[in-house]
Design a protein around this motif. Structure first.
Motif, PDB file in Angstrom:
ATOM      1  N   GLY A  11      36.779  44.087  33.485  1.00 30.02           N
ATOM      2  CA  GLY A  11      35.973  42.950  33.925  1.00 30.02           C
ATOM      3  C   GLY A  11      34.708  43.315  34.660  1.00 30.02           C
ATOM      4  N   CYS A  12      34.297  42.383  35.530  1.00 35.13           N
ATOM      5  CA  CYS A  12      32.946  42.444  36.086  1.00 35.13           C
ATOM      6  C   CYS A  12      32.908  43.195  37.416  1.00 35.13           C
ATOM      7  CB  CYS A  12      32.440  41.022  36.279  1.00 35.13           C
ATOM      8  SG  CYS A  12      33.411  40.106  37.489  1.00 35.13           S
ATOM      9  N   GLN A  13      31.724  43.172  38.010  1.00 38.10           N
ATOM     10  CA  GLN A  13      31.508  43.874  39.282  1.00 38.10           C
ATOM     11  C   GLN A  13      32.408  43.340  40.384  1.00 38.10           C
ATOM     12  OE1 GLN A  13      29.208  42.344  37.478  1.00 38.10           O
ATOM     13  NE2 GLN A  13      27.818  43.924  36.738  1.00 38.10           N
ATOM     14  N   GLN A  14      32.747  42.045  40.328  1.00 38.55           N
ATOM     15  CA  GLN A  14      33.630  41.498  41.373  1.00 38.55           C
ATOM     16  C   GLN A  14      34.981  42.210  41.318  1.00 38.55           C
ATOM     17  OE1 GLN A  14      31.914  38.548  42.402  1.00 38.55           O
ATOM     18  NE2 GLN A  14      30.608  38.682  40.598  1.00 38.55           N
ATOM     19  N   ASN A  15      35.433  42.451  40.089  1.00 42.55           N
ATOM     20  CA  ASN A  15      36.711  43.136  39.955  1.00 42.55           C
ATOM     21  C   ASN A  15      36.606  44.585  40.411  1.00 42.55           C
ATOM     22  OD1 ASN A  15      38.523  41.218  39.168  1.00 42.55           O
ATOM     23  ND2 ASN A  15      39.087  42.230  37.256  1.00 42.55           N
ATOM     24  N   GLU A  16      35.455  45.213  40.118  1.00 44.47           N
ATOM     25  CA  GLU A  16      35.280  46.593  40.594  1.00 44.47           C
ATOM     26  C   GLU A  16      35.319  46.621  42.111  1.00 44.47           C
ATOM     27  OE1 GLU A  16      31.883  48.481  38.800  1.00 44.47           O
ATOM     28  OE2 GLU A  16      32.531  47.850  36.799  1.00 44.47           O
ATOM     29  N   THR A  37      42.981  42.990  36.162  1.00 44.95           N
ATOM     30  CA  THR A  37      42.658  42.421  34.850  1.00 44.95           C
ATOM     31  C   THR A  37      41.492  41.434  34.883  1.00 44.95           C
ATOM     32  OG1 THR A  37      44.192  40.625  35.238  1.00 44.95           O
ATOM     33  CG2 THR A  37      45.067  42.576  34.117  1.00 44.95           C
ATOM     34  N   CYS A  38      40.966  41.152  33.685  1.00 42.47           N
ATOM     35  CA  CYS A  38      39.878  40.192  33.493  1.00 42.47           C
ATOM     36  C   CYS A  38      40.350  39.161  32.462  1.00 42.47           C
ATOM     37  CB  CYS A  38      38.662  40.943  32.960  1.00 42.47           C
ATOM     38  SG  CYS A  38      37.322  39.876  32.390  1.00 42.47           S
ATOM     39  N   ALA A  39      39.878  37.920  32.597  1.00 45.38           N
ATOM     40  CA  ALA A  39      40.328  36.863  31.682  1.00 45.38           C
ATOM     41  C   ALA A  39      39.156  36.204  30.964  1.00 45.38           C
ATOM     42  CB  ALA A  39      41.111  35.819  32.480  1.00 45.38           C
ATOM     43  N   ILE A  40      37.978  36.794  31.041  1.00 47.42           N
ATOM     44  CA  ILE A  40      36.780  36.094  30.605  1.00 47.42           C
ATOM     45  C   ILE A  40      36.780  35.806  29.100  1.00 47.42           C
ATOM     46  CG2 ILE A  40      35.136  38.015  30.161  1.00 47.42           C
ATOM     47  CD1 ILE A  40      34.258  35.092  32.371  1.00 47.42           C
ATOM     48  N   ARG A  41      37.317  36.758  28.330  1.00 47.23           N
ATOM     49  CA  ARG A  41      37.420  36.568  26.882  1.00 47.23           C
ATOM     50  C   ARG A  41      38.774  37.093  26.408  1.00 47.23           C
ATOM     51  NH1 ARG A  41      32.107  37.317  28.018  1.00 47.23           N
ATOM     52  NH2 ARG A  41      32.527  39.456  28.563  1.00 47.23           N
ATOM     53  N   GLY A  77      44.220  40.616  39.477  1.00 42.16           N
ATOM     54  CA  GLY A  77      42.985  40.194  38.814  1.00 42.16           C
ATOM     55  C   GLY A  77      43.086  38.832  38.176  1.00 42.16           C
ATOM     56  N   CYS A  78      42.056  38.488  37.406  1.00 44.22           N
ATOM     57  CA  CYS A  78      41.894  37.117  36.916  1.00 44.22           C
ATOM     58  C   CYS A  78      42.948  36.710  35.900  1.00 44.22           C
ATOM     59  CB  CYS A  78      40.489  36.952  36.351  1.00 44.22           C
ATOM     60  SG  CYS A  78      39.232  37.157  37.627  1.00 44.22           S
ATOM     61  N   MET A  79      43.360  37.632  35.010  1.00 48.04           N
ATOM     62  CA  MET A  79      44.377  37.260  34.030  1.00 48.04           C
ATOM     63  C   MET A  79      45.706  36.950  34.731  1.00 48.04           C
ATOM     64  SD  MET A  79      45.775  39.361  30.727  1.00 48.04           S
ATOM     65  CE  MET A  79      47.039  40.271  31.598  1.00 48.04           C
ATOM     66  N   VAL A 130      40.570  30.761  37.922  1.00 47.78           N
ATOM     67  CA  VAL A 130      41.306  31.952  38.354  1.00 47.78           C
ATOM     68  C   VAL A 130      40.803  32.516  39.685  1.00 47.78           C
ATOM     69  CG1 VAL A 130      42.104  32.622  36.076  1.00 47.78           C
ATOM     70  CG2 VAL A 130      39.879  33.442  36.855  1.00 47.78           C
ATOM     71  N   ARG A 131      39.586  32.146  40.059  1.00 52.34           N
ATOM     72  CA  ARG A 131      39.042  32.680  41.315  1.00 52.34           C
ATOM     73  C   ARG A 131      38.813  31.594  42.362  1.00 52.34           C
ATOM     74  NH1 ARG A 131      37.190  37.940  42.383  1.00 52.34           N
ATOM     75  NH2 ARG A 131      37.969  39.263  40.711  1.00 52.34           N
ATOM     76  N   GLY A 132      39.143  30.364  42.017  1.00 56.16           N
ATOM     77  CA  GLY A 132      39.070  29.291  43.021  1.00 56.16           C
ATOM     78  C   GLY A 132      37.659  28.854  43.364  1.00 56.16           C
ATOM     79  N   GLY A 160      28.456  37.943  43.897  1.00 55.72           N
ATOM     80  CA  GLY A 160      29.079  36.625  43.920  1.00 55.72           C
ATOM     81  C   GLY A 160      28.922  36.048  42.529  1.00 55.72           C
ATOM     82  N   GLN A 161      29.807  35.120  42.122  1.00 55.66           N
ATOM     83  CA  GLN A 161      29.673  34.519  40.788  1.00 55.66           C
ATOM     84  C   GLN A 161      28.393  33.718  40.698  1.00 55.66           C
ATOM     85  OE1 GLN A 161      31.036  35.186  38.199  1.00 55.66           O
ATOM     86  NE2 GLN A 161      32.895  36.193  38.819  1.00 55.66           N
ATOM     87  N   ASN A 162      27.957  33.179  41.824  1.00 51.61           N
ATOM     88  CA  ASN A 162      26.711  32.418  41.837  1.00 51.61           C
ATOM     89  C   ASN A 162      26.106  32.595  43.225  1.00 51.61           C
ATOM     90  OD1 ASN A 162      24.653  30.610  41.666  1.00 51.61           O
ATOM     91  ND2 ASN A 162      25.955  28.804  41.740  1.00 51.61           N
TER      92      ASN A 162
HETATM   93 FE1  F3S Z   1      35.065  38.939  36.448  1.00 47.17          FE
HETATM   94 FE2  F3S Z   1      36.565  38.793  34.320  1.00 47.17          FE
HETATM   95 FE3  F3S Z   1      37.360  37.675  36.526  1.00 47.17          FE
HETATM   96  S1  F3S Z   1      34.398  38.696  34.351  1.00 47.17           S
HETATM   97  S2  F3S Z   1      35.544  37.138  37.635  1.00 47.17           S
HETATM   98  S3  F3S Z   1      37.027  39.863  36.173  1.00 47.17           S
HETATM   99  S4  F3S Z   1      37.534  36.808  34.517  1.00 47.17           S
END
Ligand code: F3S
Ligand code: SAH
Ligand code: SF4
Length: 473
Positions: free
Chosen positions: A47-52, A83-87, A117-119, A204-206, A235-237
């Motif tokens: 996943g993304c930088q937030q997950n890192e 984990t990541c859930a984006i796709r 993580g998100c998944m 998944v992240r509230g 931040g996501q935004n």
């Molecule tokens: Fe990032 Fe994937 Fe979660 S892109 S915010 S780790 S769904």
């Protein structure tokens, strides 16, 4: 005050986890499992930088429990998958890696395996992990990462745990082990309120929760004292930083305050939502020398009809007006974007609008994704689905245009000297270094390991679509 206490976890909860971590560490020490004999931990991050950034906190907690990092899962006593859930693809990859850890547990039943993580925050996936992956000891959502020590303690006693929706208050004071000391992530807020119709993140992240400015600035000071040369606010935004807390400063003011910290460092931020890209933020980018002149401003689509279906709250005219404002204030700005291809109902005409918008903006780089339906999001029920072959064909055209624009944009650096932060030696060519230029990146130039983490001036001699190259002056 009530809002404050809802936004933040009770510090006692965090200290109790840190106390549990100390107990676990002492338990290892009493058995001589310290130093070279310390049990290993292995974290696999998707996943993304937030997950890192979250994984760096997980690493901090692992080390507080007395574990040491090991390079392969087979050498670990504690394995974590973030984990990541984006796709769909990201989830499939995570599930397959988790599956591959079964053999580690078979070989050594004392190994503890946790999935975060998100998944892990999706109900149907958490259930799958519970039912079909019996060797997974615990599952935890992103906001519960702080409770890793008690999850590990319970696992060691043979108790499986599945933590979901434990509340998403911010846990401050988590020890952090960062991958790099010169280039660092700094989370300023968590969650997202935007509910773009395709996106799983808010589920998944509230909701958005901003950290206190003083905590962020304190952390930034410590990072700069510790040698950080590049700080990326996460931040996501990030544009809505502070909106959830009365009287708190906004992202522009926060960045200006971080820039006041003494030291030679550069400041980046991601990600921004176009609807919230404020004049104050654009001014800060223009005026503060420490802020890198790079704006990642995801557009997602160039079609007003699709933007509406995506629930993005802007149209192409509004987006282009932000871009114009930005280019007027920061002429050399590097502009990057995310684009989704094949959103439900996307017609050829909508797609042509996206290509047209790309040509008008002239992006330095785009990150493009084929739409992937996410369970529980409104877009997953939208019709008609765009056939895979159509999406794939559109993606090819989009990538071809993206590459052409990137080449053209990168060529503006040829003949100029850029200040570059040397990130490290190239994996494929040991005589070459890769760095982040301000604003171009990546920059390739001849150099050795001793330059890692230092600023150098590089005279740019060549440019491709995805890099620029030159020599140290
Ligand atoms: Fe990032 Fe994937 Fe979660 S892109 S915010 S780790 S769904
Ligand atoms: N908060 C960031 C994006 C985080 S997700 C923002 O709003 O810009 C990163 C990117 O993944 C998004 O910008 C979007 O382009 C893509 N994405 C999100 N959900 C997706 C989905 N269901 N299918 C395909 N791409 C998706
Ligand atoms: Fe997802 Fe939209 Fe939030 Fe970005 S702004 S994380 S795309 S819901």
């Amino acid at each position: 005050m009530a809002a404050e206490s809802r936004r933040f976890r009770d510090p006692e909860e965090v200290s109790s986890e840190l106390e549990t971590a100390r107990e676990i560490k002492e338990g290892f020490a009493s058995r001589g499992l310290v130093g070279e004999r310390a049990p290993g931990y292995f974290i696999r991050t998707f996943g993304c930088q937030q997950n890192e950034a979250d994984s760096e906190r997980l690493a901090g907690l692992c080390e507080a429990m007395g574990y040491s990092p090991v390079p392969v899962p087979e050498a670990a006593k504690l394995i974590l998958v973030n984990t990541c859930a984006i796709r769909e693809h990201a989830e499939k990859k995570a599930l397959s890696i988790i599956g591959s850890f079964k053999h580690v547990k078979d070989a050594d039943p004392d190994v503890v395996i946790g999935v975060g993580g998100c998944m892990a925050a999706e109900e149907h996936r958490a259930n799958t992990l519970k039912m079909s992956y019996p060797y997974v000891d615990f599952v935890f959502e992103p906001a519960s990462a702080y409770s890793l020590p008690s999850l590990v303690k319970d696992a060691a006693r043979g108790r499986r745990r599945f933590v979901r929706e434990s509340g998403d208050a911010i846990a401050e004071g988590i020890p952090t082990v960062r991958e790099s000391s010169h280039s660092v992530w700094l989370s300023v807020m968590y969650g997202c309120n935007n509910f773009c119709s395709y996106c799983i993140v808010p589920y998944v992240r509230g909701r958005e929760r901003s950290r206190r400015p003083d905590d962020i600035i304190e952390e930034a000071k410590r990072l700069v004292d510790g040698g950080a040369k590049n700080i990326t606010l996460l931040g996501q935004n990030v544009n809505s930083y502070g909106k959830d807390s009365d009287g708190c400063c906004d992202i522009a003011e926060l960045m200006r305050r971080i820039c006041r910290i003494d030291g030679d460092f550069e400041l980046r931020f991601m990600t921004s939502h176009p609807k919230d890209a404020s004049d104050e933020l654009i001014d800060a980018i223009a005026e503060e020398p420490k802020i890198v002149k790079h704006f990642h401003l995801p557009v997602q689509s160039g079609s007003d009809r699709i933007l509406k279906l995506m629930n993005r709250h802007y149209d192409r005219e509004r987006y282009l007006s932000v871009v114009d404002k930005l280019r007027a204030r920061v002429p050399d700005v590097t502009l990057t974007s995310d684009i989704i291809v094949g959103f439900p109902g996307e017609e050829e005409e909508d797609f042509l609008d996206t290509l047209d918008l790309m040509r008008r903006v002239r992006y330095d780089m785009i990150f493009s994704f084929i739409y992937s339906p996410r369970v529980g999001t409104p877009a997953a029920k939208m019709e008609p689905r765009v056939p895979r072959e159509v999406s794939a064909e559109r993606m090819e055209r989009l990538l071809a245009l993206g590459t052409e624009l990137s080449e053209e944009r990168n060529s503006r650096f040829v003949g100029r000297t850029l200040r570059v932060l040397a990130d490290g030696v190239s994996r494929t060519d040991p005589g070459m270094m890769t760095g982040r230029g301000s604003p171009a990146r990546p920059v390739h130039f001849p150099g050795g390991e001793e330059l890692t983490g230092k600023f150098v001036n590089v005279k740019i001699k060549s440019a491709g679509a995805f890099w620029v190259g030159g020599e140290i002056e």
